[in-house]
Design an enzyme around this catalytic site. Structure first.
Site, short mmCIF file in Angstrom:
data_model
loop_
_atom_site.label_atom_id
_atom_site.label_comp_id
_atom_site.label_asym_id
_atom_site.label_seq_id
_atom_site.Cartn_x
_atom_site.Cartn_y
_atom_site.Cartn_z
N CYS A 12 0.87 -1.17 0.00
CA CYS A 12 0.00 0.00 0.00
C CYS A 12 0.91 1.23 0.00
O CYS A 12 2.12 1.11 0.19
CB CYS A 12 -1.03 0.00 1.12
SG CYS A 12 -0.42 0.17 2.78
N CYS A 86 -5.53 0.76 -2.86
CA CYS A 86 -5.08 2.15 -2.88
C CYS A 86 -4.54 2.53 -4.25
O CYS A 86 -3.83 3.53 -4.39
CB CYS A 86 -4.03 2.38 -1.79
SG CYS A 86 -2.87 1.04 -1.61
N CYS A 90 2.54 -0.97 -9.14
CA CYS A 90 3.41 -2.08 -8.77
C CYS A 90 3.96 -2.67 -10.06
O CYS A 90 3.20 -2.88 -10.99
CB CYS A 90 2.54 -3.09 -8.02
SG CYS A 90 3.48 -4.35 -7.20
#
Length: 135
Positions: A12, A86, A90
């Protein structure tokens, strides 16, 4: 030869609340059967005190944890990468399992608001753990 341990990365943005709680639950519930990491793209200075308190209430101490920066290496070393609702960016690698758990952000909220988030995370982790167990 023992089976290699599955490895899970929780991501996150600040790595101060949801991902820390998820990592702590998985570490606790897997009793070492799963390699657990957590990280954030913009880590906070410290773990959210309300998350620390909420986890202490269920017997898990995360007070000594520190937010860590998300690295490509951490993603590459993980079998399962879980983002915490969130919209975190990535790096994506083939052969990994990517999951997104939609969870309210506990940042800036008191422990009363964090408890239901903690309980949702625990349910997600228990489900994940049953999926990771060898059949």
């Amino acid at each position: 030869m023992p089976e290699p341990r599955p490895s899970v990365l929780f991501v996150c943005v600040h790595n101060a609340g949801r991902s820390q709680m998820a990592a702590a639950f998985l570490t606790h519930l897997s009793q070492g059967r799963v390699e657990v990491r957590s990280a954030g793209s913009a880590p906070a200075d410290s773990v959210n005190p309300a998350a620390v308190q909420a986890m202490t209430e269920v017997g898990i101490d995360i007070a000594a944890e520190t937010p860590k920066v998300l690295t490509t290496e951490a993603v590459q070393a993980s079998d399962v990468v879980i983002t915490m609702g969130c919209g975190d960016t990535c790096p994506v690698f083939p052969g990994k399992t990517y999951l997104d758990w939609t969870l309210e952000d506990p940042a800036g909220q008191g422990v009363e608001a964090v408890r239901p988030i903690r309980d949702q995370i625990e349910q997600h982790v228990r489900s994940l753990l049953s999926d990771l167990q060898p059949r």
